[in-house]
Write a protein that holds these residues in place. Structure first.
Motif, PDB file in Angstrom:
ATOM      1  N   SER A  70      11.865  77.699  20.632  1.00 38.66           N
ATOM      2  CA  SER A  70      12.210  77.411  22.013  1.00 38.66           C
ATOM      3  C   SER A  70      10.962  76.884  22.717  1.00 38.66           C
ATOM      4  CB  SER A  70      12.711  78.676  22.700  1.00 38.66           C
ATOM      5  OG  SER A  70      12.693  78.525  24.094  1.00 38.66           O
ATOM      6  N   ALA A  71      11.167  75.944  23.653  1.00 41.76           N
ATOM      7  CA  ALA A  71      10.030  75.308  24.328  1.00 41.76           C
ATOM      8  C   ALA A  71       9.515  76.082  25.528  1.00 41.76           C
ATOM      9  CB  ALA A  71      10.429  73.892  24.773  1.00 41.76           C
ATOM     10  N   GLU A  72      10.084  77.246  25.827  1.00 35.14           N
ATOM     11  CA  GLU A  72       9.737  77.930  27.067  1.00 35.14           C
ATOM     12  C   GLU A  72       8.260  78.320  27.144  1.00 35.14           C
ATOM     13  OE1 GLU A  72      10.802  82.568  26.377  1.00 35.14           O
ATOM     14  OE2 GLU A  72      12.493  81.256  26.739  1.00 35.14           O
ATOM     15  N   TRP A  73       7.619  78.572  25.974  1.00 38.00           N
ATOM     16  CA  TRP A  73       6.220  79.001  25.982  1.00 38.00           C
ATOM     17  C   TRP A  73       5.292  77.950  26.594  1.00 38.00           C
ATOM     18  CZ3 TRP A  73       2.844  75.767  23.630  1.00 38.00           C
ATOM     19  CH2 TRP A  73       3.331  74.912  22.650  1.00 38.00           C
ATOM     20  N   MET A  74       5.765  76.709  26.702  1.00 37.70           N
ATOM     21  CA  MET A  74       4.934  75.647  27.255  1.00 37.70           C
ATOM     22  C   MET A  74       4.608  75.870  28.726  1.00 37.70           C
ATOM     23  SD  MET A  74       6.930  72.453  25.480  1.00 37.70           S
ATOM     24  CE  MET A  74       6.257  71.314  26.668  1.00 37.70           C
ATOM     25  N   ASP A  75       5.454  76.624  29.426  1.00 37.45           N
ATOM     26  CA  ASP A  75       5.314  76.733  30.874  1.00 37.45           C
ATOM     27  C   ASP A  75       5.195  78.161  31.401  1.00 37.45           C
ATOM     28  OD1 ASP A  75       5.495  73.991  31.066  1.00 37.45           O
ATOM     29  OD2 ASP A  75       7.644  73.990  31.441  1.00 37.45           O
ATOM     30  N   LYS A 110       0.695  74.265  32.953  1.00 37.97           N
ATOM     31  CA  LYS A 110       1.854  74.272  32.070  1.00 37.97           C
ATOM     32  C   LYS A 110       1.860  72.948  31.315  1.00 37.97           C
ATOM     33  CE  LYS A 110       5.198  72.659  35.538  1.00 37.97           C
ATOM     34  NZ  LYS A 110       6.522  72.933  36.143  1.00 37.97           N
ATOM     35  N   TRP A 111       2.529  72.933  30.177  1.00 31.03           N
ATOM     36  CA  TRP A 111       2.434  71.767  29.305  1.00 31.03           C
ATOM     37  C   TRP A 111       3.608  70.801  29.407  1.00 31.03           C
ATOM     38  CZ3 TRP A 111      -0.091  73.145  23.939  1.00 31.03           C
ATOM     39  CH2 TRP A 111      -1.407  73.535  24.164  1.00 31.03           C
ATOM     40  N   SER A 112       4.698  71.175  30.069  1.00 37.19           N
ATOM     41  CA  SER A 112       5.799  70.217  30.183  1.00 37.19           C
ATOM     42  C   SER A 112       5.378  68.996  30.988  1.00 37.19           C
ATOM     43  CB  SER A 112       7.012  70.881  30.832  1.00 37.19           C
ATOM     44  OG  SER A 112       6.712  71.310  32.148  1.00 37.19           O
ATOM     45  N   ILE A 113       4.461  69.176  31.941  1.00 29.04           N
ATOM     46  CA  ILE A 113       4.003  68.045  32.743  1.00 29.04           C
ATOM     47  C   ILE A 113       3.114  67.116  31.934  1.00 29.04           C
ATOM     48  CG2 ILE A 113       4.188  69.278  34.922  1.00 29.04           C
ATOM     49  CD1 ILE A 113       1.199  69.801  34.832  1.00 29.04           C
ATOM     50  N   ILE A 114       2.635  67.585  30.773  1.00 25.08           N
ATOM     51  CA  ILE A 114       1.857  66.729  29.883  1.00 25.08           C
ATOM     52  C   ILE A 114       2.788  65.916  28.997  1.00 25.08           C
ATOM     53  CG2 ILE A 114       0.220  66.751  27.955  1.00 25.08           C
ATOM     54  CD1 ILE A 114      -0.977  69.276  29.210  1.00 25.08           C
ATOM     55  N   VAL A 115       3.851  66.587  28.523  1.00 26.04           N
ATOM     56  CA  VAL A 115       4.815  65.889  27.674  1.00 26.04           C
ATOM     57  C   VAL A 115       5.614  64.876  28.479  1.00 26.04           C
ATOM     58  CG1 VAL A 115       6.805  66.185  26.153  1.00 26.04           C
ATOM     59  CG2 VAL A 115       4.944  67.857  26.144  1.00 26.04           C
ATOM     60  N   TRP A 141      16.899  62.083  49.763  1.00 21.72           N
ATOM     61  CA  TRP A 141      15.832  61.616  48.870  1.00 21.72           C
ATOM     62  C   TRP A 141      15.589  62.618  47.748  1.00 21.72           C
ATOM     63  CZ3 TRP A 141      11.280  63.128  46.805  1.00 21.72           C
ATOM     64  CH2 TRP A 141      10.471  62.139  46.230  1.00 21.72           C
ATOM     65  N   LEU A 142      15.547  63.902  48.075  1.00 24.57           N
ATOM     66  CA  LEU A 142      15.297  64.937  47.061  1.00 24.57           C
ATOM     67  C   LEU A 142      16.379  64.935  45.992  1.00 24.57           C
ATOM     68  CD1 LEU A 142      14.189  67.848  49.428  1.00 24.57           C
ATOM     69  CD2 LEU A 142      12.729  66.686  47.750  1.00 24.57           C
ATOM     70  N   ASN A 143      17.633  64.819  46.417  1.00 24.29           N
ATOM     71  CA  ASN A 143      18.724  64.834  45.445  1.00 24.29           C
ATOM     72  C   ASN A 143      18.707  63.615  44.538  1.00 24.29           C
ATOM     73  OD1 ASN A 143      19.975  67.305  46.081  1.00 24.29           O
ATOM     74  ND2 ASN A 143      21.002  66.396  47.844  1.00 24.29           N
ATOM     75  N   LYS A 144      18.152  62.524  44.987  1.00 25.53           N
ATOM     76  CA  LYS A 144      18.104  61.310  44.178  1.00 25.53           C
ATOM     77  C   LYS A 144      16.855  61.216  43.303  1.00 25.53           C
ATOM     78  CE  LYS A 144      20.845  58.450  47.362  1.00 25.53           C
ATOM     79  NZ  LYS A 144      20.820  57.319  48.326  1.00 25.53           N
ATOM     80  N   ASN A 145      15.800  61.947  43.652  1.00 21.87           N
ATOM     81  CA  ASN A 145      14.515  61.712  42.988  1.00 21.87           C
ATOM     82  C   ASN A 145      13.925  62.906  42.237  1.00 21.87           C
ATOM     83  OD1 ASN A 145      13.456  58.861  43.932  1.00 21.87           O
ATOM     84  ND2 ASN A 145      14.460  59.799  45.692  1.00 21.87           N
ATOM     85  N   ILE A 146      14.382  64.113  42.513  1.00 21.81           N
ATOM     86  CA  ILE A 146      13.834  65.277  41.811  1.00 21.81           C
ATOM     87  C   ILE A 146      14.676  65.543  40.571  1.00 21.81           C
ATOM     88  CG2 ILE A 146      13.290  67.718  41.954  1.00 21.81           C
ATOM     89  CD1 ILE A 146      11.514  65.820  43.660  1.00 21.81           C
ATOM     90  N   ASN A 147      14.034  65.643  39.410  1.00 18.99           N
ATOM     91  CA  ASN A 147      14.752  65.863  38.164  1.00 18.99           C
ATOM     92  C   ASN A 147      14.227  67.097  37.452  1.00 18.99           C
ATOM     93  OD1 ASN A 147      12.324  65.001  36.870  1.00 18.99           O
ATOM     94  ND2 ASN A 147      12.979  62.877  37.138  1.00 18.99           N
ATOM     95  N   VAL A 148      14.818  67.423  36.304  1.00 19.99           N
ATOM     96  CA  VAL A 148      14.484  68.661  35.598  1.00 19.99           C
ATOM     97  C   VAL A 148      13.061  68.673  35.066  1.00 19.99           C
ATOM     98  CG1 VAL A 148      16.860  69.183  34.954  1.00 19.99           C
ATOM     99  CG2 VAL A 148      15.475  67.747  33.458  1.00 19.99           C
ATOM    100  N   GLU A 149      12.463  67.499  34.869  1.00 17.30           N
ATOM    101  CA  GLU A 149      11.122  67.456  34.304  1.00 17.30           C
ATOM    102  C   GLU A 149      10.094  68.148  35.190  1.00 17.30           C
ATOM    103  OE1 GLU A 149      13.215  64.979  34.161  1.00 17.30           O
ATOM    104  OE2 GLU A 149      13.407  64.672  31.995  1.00 17.30           O
ATOM    105  N   ALA A 150      10.390  68.298  36.476  1.00 16.83           N
ATOM    106  CA  ALA A 150       9.434  68.925  37.383  1.00 16.83           C
ATOM    107  C   ALA A 150       9.442  70.446  37.301  1.00 16.83           C
ATOM    108  CB  ALA A 150       9.738  68.493  38.825  1.00 16.83           C
ATOM    109  N   GLY A 151      10.445  71.016  36.614  1.00 17.03           N
ATOM    110  CA  GLY A 151      10.533  72.464  36.516  1.00 17.03           C
ATOM    111  C   GLY A 151      10.004  72.987  35.195  1.00 17.03           C
ATOM    112  N   ARG A 152      10.288  74.270  34.919  1.00 20.93           N
ATOM    113  CA  ARG A 152       9.885  74.865  33.653  1.00 20.93           C
ATOM    114  C   ARG A 152      11.124  75.174  32.839  1.00 20.93           C
ATOM    115  NH1 ARG A 152       7.148  80.578  35.130  1.00 20.93           N
ATOM    116  NH2 ARG A 152       5.735  79.180  36.249  1.00 20.93           N
TER     117      ARG A 152
END
Length: 527
Positions: A229-234, A315-320, A489-500
């Motif tokens: 599981s990728a959760e350890w990245m964040d 956290k490492w998801s922001i690197i990937v 704007w938030l609903n159109k531009n914020i995606n899952v990549e910004a979370g953990r």
């Protein structure tokens, strides 16, 4: 052909040429086996399938046991295309003299490795005796038994003989949450990392324990590839593994698989393949996000990230998946809003108003968002509270109520106490156990944990929210039309990549993470 657990054990025993090597746990299982129902022809079909690289025994195990049953033991078997890709990376990294699979299951990695590396010793470690029987049957049917050592044991408790040459560690360490891990092993984990100069949390899952044990068993120059599981990245408890990969374990590549790739069938988990060369501390880490199986390409592609960047990253998801870099016109959302998680009730079954609350004064029943889907269905604006449920929020002091109202409140509280409403941790740490203490209505509400991007919603009806949603509170007054445009704007531009990302494919946004989201300056939303 194989319908039950007893049938499976029987089939395994029929495929094993020599049962003298069975452990006591396997022999005990053998006594429970049903009389063999397989004909010679059916056994021949099984042997042929195993010889062609298939895993009919493992497939039968999955069919017999529910996903919930298998998850309890971390028994989630890896699809063969992923097995071959990971072994392909090992082949490109070294010519191993020994292959070790720390959680071998039915032996998918060991079987494939046996064909790819015909001269390597094979070591399969598996705690579950049923899986060990499948593994033993597979290696016998494939002709690999003579060079395979099967250890029916906890990987954390084993030792390995010293050998000449490179050992390759490969597999799918079992995912078991910390709640199911004995305290003694949690202490082992924390102590083990402390000896390496790394602070670790006892909240880590079992798969992180396997990384630590691999570091303790391995020698410089050994290689490995694990899918987890990728959760350890964040998450906070993953910081120990991140430090270990940058340091002595020698991480060299990280490939994050989107939930669309079923790395763990039936779980919708975001998975990560971590490749390492023990002792490597200089070369960059190659990272990438992978959306389809054909793009695995032997795990050779990606973007090189310097180790100094890895050390500094929270956290490492922001690197990937790097987020957009701020330019001159962007600011953090937290510059204008404080983000707070909604109130925890301590017992929703009591404090979400039901039949027992019908006679309570309307003043103590607050319209409240209690489910994330209520925001998702409302979309950009929550216009009406009519369909929302009510939270019973009784003030600490009752002097403002009439005698009759106080009697009705007392009757409700008597019932609530009988239900244990005063016994939860939350209730015991409130000023008065009955006073939930809902926050004032937030102008913007948003979901924060789902398999989708957050839903931002203008709270036009002044609803409260419990802890299934965050509330965004302006630090200074903001015009309603500006809030509307910002939410759009938030609903159109914020995606899952910004979370953990967590196990199960869920993406979570903690309040501080939400405040770090980059947005255009508010003056750009003014009319």
């Amino acid at each position: 052909m194989i319908q039950t657990r007893r049938d499976l054990i029987s089939a395994c025993l029929a495929l094993i040429n020599d049962a003298r090597g069975l452990t006591s746990a396997e022999k005990k299982l053998a006594k429970t086996a049903a009389p063999s129902i397989l004909t010679a022809a059916q056994l021949g079909v099984l042997r042929a399938a195993i010889g062609h690289g298939q895993d009919p025994l493992g497939d039968a195990f999955i069919a017999i046991h529910t996903s919930a049953e298998r998850r309890l033991e971390g028994a989630v078997y890896t699809p063969l295309p992923l097995v071959f890709s990971m072994l392909g990376w090992v082949q490109s990294a070294a010519a191993p003299s020994r292959i070790v699979d720390p959680g071998a299951g039915s032996g998918r990695y060991i079987m494939a490795a046996g064909k790819m590396f015909p001269n390597a010793m094979l070591v399969a470690v598996e705690l579950d005796p049923v899986a060990a029987l499948m593994l033993r049957a597979n290696v016998h049917a494939a002709g690999l038994a003579d060079r395979t050592q099967i250890m029916v044991a906890d990987y954390r408790a084993i030792s390995l003989k010293k050998i000449k040459g490179v050992t390759a560690f490969i597999g799918n360490p079992p995912y078991v949450r910390h709640h199911a891990i004995d305290d003694a092993w949690k202490e082992w984990y924390v102590r083990g990392f402390a000896k390496l100069g790394i602070r670790a949390s006892a909240l880590a899952g079992l798969h992180l324990h396997f990384f630590l044990q691999t570091r303790l068993l391995a020698n410089p120059g050994d290689v490995g590839a694990y899918i987890t599981s990728a959760e350890w990245m964040d998450v906070n408890y993953g910081s120990a593994l991140r430090n270990l990969l940058v340091g002595g374990l020698g991480g060299v590549a990280l490939h994050v698989l989107e939930p669309t790739i079923e790395a763990f069938p039936g779980t919708q988990t975001t998975a990560a393949i971590t490749c390492f060369r023990v002792g490597e501390t200089e070369m960059p880490l190659r990272v990438r996000s992978v959306s389809t199986l054909p793009k695995l390409n032997g795990l050779s592609k990606g973007t090189d990230i310097p180790r100094a960047t890895l050390w500094a990253a929270p956290k490492w998801s922001i690197i990937v998946r790097p987020s957009q870099v701020a330019n001159g016109g962007e600011v953090e959302l937290g510059e204008f809003f404080r983000v707070h998680r909604g109130q925890v009730t301590g017992a929703n079954r009591i404090w979400i108003a039901g039949e027992q609350a019908l006679r309570l004064p309307e003043l103590v029943k607050m319209a409240c968002v209690t489910k994330a889907r209520e925001l998702i269905e409302a979309g950009a604006q929550l216009q009406s509270a009519t369909l929302l449920r009510r939270i019973v929020d009784i003030p600490v002091e009752l002097d403002a109520f009439s005698r009759g109202e106080r009697q009705r409140i007392a009757s409700f509280l008597k019932w609530a106490r009988e239900q244990g409403g005063d016994q939860s941790y939350v209730a015991q740490h409130r000023k008065a156990w009955w006073s939930v203490g809902l926050k004032e209505p937030a102008p913007i509400l948003c979901t924060y944990m789902a398999r989708r991007a957050p839903q931002f919603t203008v709270n036009a009806c002044g609803a409260r929210n419990i802890n299934i949603a965050h509330g965004l509170y302006p630090r200074a007054p903001i015009a309603p039309d500006v809030i509307l445009r910002l939410v759009d704007w938030l609903n159109k531009n914020i995606n899952v990549e910004a979370g953990r990302t967590y196990a199960g494919g869920l993406t979570k946004f903690e309040p501080k993470e939400m405040e770090r989201l980059l947005i255009p300056h508010l003056h750009t939303f003014a009319p």
